[in-house]
Design an enzyme around this catalytic site. Structure first.
Site: not given
Lengths: 490, 97
Positions: A79, A154, A178
């Site tokens: 990420k 996210s 997330s």
């Protein structure tokens, strides 16, 4: 040879047995990326050249016996809020569009030590603020199951990349859901570990007291293997915890006899989609049939988790994001008059709407005159929520419920009403407030063919129990075919 | 209870947040913040008298370590990220008149 249909652990085993090389695995991933990335947009940055070079090094170390781990040679995506030395790290924000870290986050170093090959940085909601990956400054990511839908957020890029076969596993971060929510929306497994289990060093902070790094994987075995690799005590993170019980793959058996599972009635009320409800309750029934003791109970305080969370997370964000001021790194506005005007213009031009909204709210709740009424009130509520969980875990080994009230919404339908979007975090958010571990496992699909996620929540440090139950459930459920595993990846 | 956010409040919070909002953004921020605060006010239903604010979930003490430098000088690479640099220093606008 369908390389991309293998799990991460299977791939590593086949590399070890010389059935396939690390280079072939990396090439397989990049050929899938070439085919799908234009439509899905899972990545902000890709490094094919670096990955191929690294593949050769890793191959040698596997052959000479230096690297023997369960995931040596496996291509991984990270990420884009975790620093990677020499590789651009943007947090999906304009303000970090050209930021090249001079060091790697501890979790990434742990991956590298174990011989994983980092192929790129995945798209996310800007600074991890969002539930759909639509607040990214680099365009939205699409759900590989149906490109008209969001992948969740996210960590949406990470979840979508795993589901689409654009990597074998990925790292995400979870502040209010997330990892678990995009895992649920994309039909993959995702774990948010107990707070302090994975070092936050080098993770660009959003809500520091809530943030944890964790894996997104094709199955439970991979998830446990990645957790073994990234869990570590780190003196560079003062909230890091020394744990001895991180041999997570040792508990992957199908035995759930006598396991006490509580189902909170408050998680199955108004707002929960009927198909999600039925699918999650069917999973509970399946575990009961294997000998688990399943019963309903009242968790209480569920509706207070979201307002407490948005107060605390926004307050921490407003403080953490002060560092982005156009001085030492990142974007600086072109025209300004004096220092303060430079700060203001840089930040106003560099941050997107959702980030500004949370910084404003956070600054307000921390301001003198409101600090007690809002911020301290939220911290007191957090204490009560923690206590409610403590009480539940005196009776149950774990809590079972949905990950999210619905399956993945359509693109473009969420951002116009932020409050409504925040309500989608209702089942995940309290886990962060209480520092607990939670895992998301696919448990079915709805009529539109979109995945549904089952969530198991454990007491602090009880990841092993979660893995045991998740693994047992996965065996009962049977194969869950990801878009990555469909023939040709279509 | 409806929270009405005044122009003064938005100005003040903008200063704290170091954000310069356009007229339109200010109007939106007033609406958004008011609506969020209305929602957060739900916490007032809870009696938290005598409950200690919990900032950390575990009872951990402050973590100390010796103040020893373990990393090398990486200023050259760090300065590569600077929006503006000169003579191995970050360049900033004048900080006083």
């Amino acid at each position: 040879m369908e390389i991309l249909a293998w799990s991460a652990v299977e791939l590593a085993a086949k590399i070890k047995q010389k059935e396939v090389t690390v280079k072939e695995a990396v090439e397989a991933v990049f050929s899938r990326i070439e085919k799908k990335e234009k439509d899905l947009n899972c990545y902000v940055t890709l490094d094919q050249e670096g990955a191929l070079k690294r593949a050769e090094e890793v191959q040698k170390k596997i052959e000479d016996g230096t690297l023997t781990g369960k995931l040596a040679g496996v291509p991984v995506a990270v990420k884009d809020n975790m620093c990677t030395e020499g590789m651009r790290t943007t947090c999906s924000s304009k303000i970090l569009s050209d930021f090249i870290p001079t060091f790697s986050s501890e979790a990434v170093l742990n991956l590298e030590k174990a011989g994983a090959v980092i192929i790129g940085k995945t798209n996310m909601d800007e600074f991890a603020m969002g539930s759909t990956t639509e607040t990214s400054a680099y365009g939205e990511t699409k759900n590989p199951w149906n490109e008209a839908h969001v992948p969740g957020g996210s960590s949406g890029g990470s979840a979508a990349a795993v589901a689409a076969g654009e990597c074998f596993f990925a790292l995400g971060s979870d502040t209010g859901g997330s990892i678990r929510q995009p895992a649920s929306f994309c039909g993959v497994v995702g774990m948010k570990p107990t707070y302090g289990t994975v070092s936050r060093y080098g993770l660009i902070a959003y809500g520091s007291s809530l943030d944890q790094i964790g894996p997104l994987t094709k199955n439970v075995t991979d998830c446990a293997a990645v957790m073994e690799m990234i869990a570590s005590h780190d003196t560079k993170d003062s909230t890091s915890i020394k744990r001895e019980d991180t041999d997570f793959t040792s508990v992957l058996t199908e035995d759930v006899k006598g396991l006490k599972i509580g189902i909170p009635r408050d998680y199955f009320g108004e707002g929960l989609d009927i198909e999600v409800k039925e699918s999650v309750l069917a999973a509970a029934k399946a575990l009961r049939e294997k000998g688990a003791l399943v019963e309903e109970f009242d968790l209480s305080l569920v509706e207070y988790a979201i307002p407490a969370y948005y107060t605390i997370a926004s307050a921490e964000a407003s403080s953490n994001l002060e560092r982005f001021d156009g001085v030492k790194y990142g974007y600086r506005t072109k025209q300004y008059e004096g220092l303060h005007n430079m700060y203001k213009k840089t930040r106003s031009e560099g941050f997107g709407a959702e980030v500004k909204r949370r910084i404003m709210l956070g600054s307000f709740v921390l301001s003198s005159g409101y600090y007690d009424a809002y911020y301290l009130k939220a911290l007191r509520t957090k204490a009560l929520i923690k206590k409610a969980f403590d009480e539940a875990f005196t009776k149950y080994d774990m809590i079972l419920g949905p990950v999210a009230p619905t399956t993945a919404p359509e693109l473009g339908k969420s951002l116009s009403d932020p409050l409504k979007m925040y309500l989608g975090d209702i089942y995940t958010i309290s886990v962060n407030l209480a520092g607990l571990p939670g895992i998301s496992i696919p448990c079915g699909t709805d009529q539109k063919g979109l995945p549904i996620g089952l969530q198991l929540i454990g007491d602090c440090f009880s990841e092993k129990k979660l893995f045991q139950a998740a693994y047992a459930y996965e065996k009962i459920r049977g194969e869950f075919v990801l878009p990555a595993n469909r023939k040709g990846g279509e | 209870m409806a929270n009405i956010i005044s122009d003064e409040t938005i100005e003040y919070v903008g200063i704290l947040a170091k954000l310069e909002l356009s007229g339109e953004e200010k109007e939106q921020a007033k609406k958004d913040m008011g609506r969020m605060l209305d929602y957060i006010d739900k916490l007032n239903e809870l009696d938290t008298t005598g409950v200690e604010p919990m900032s950390h979930v575990f009872q951990i003490q402050n973590v100390f370590r010796e103040d020893v430098v373990t990393n090398g000088d990486d200023s050259e690479n760090m300065l590569k990220n600077a929006p503006q640099e000169k003579d191995r220093m970050f360049v900033v606008p004048p900080t006083r008149d």
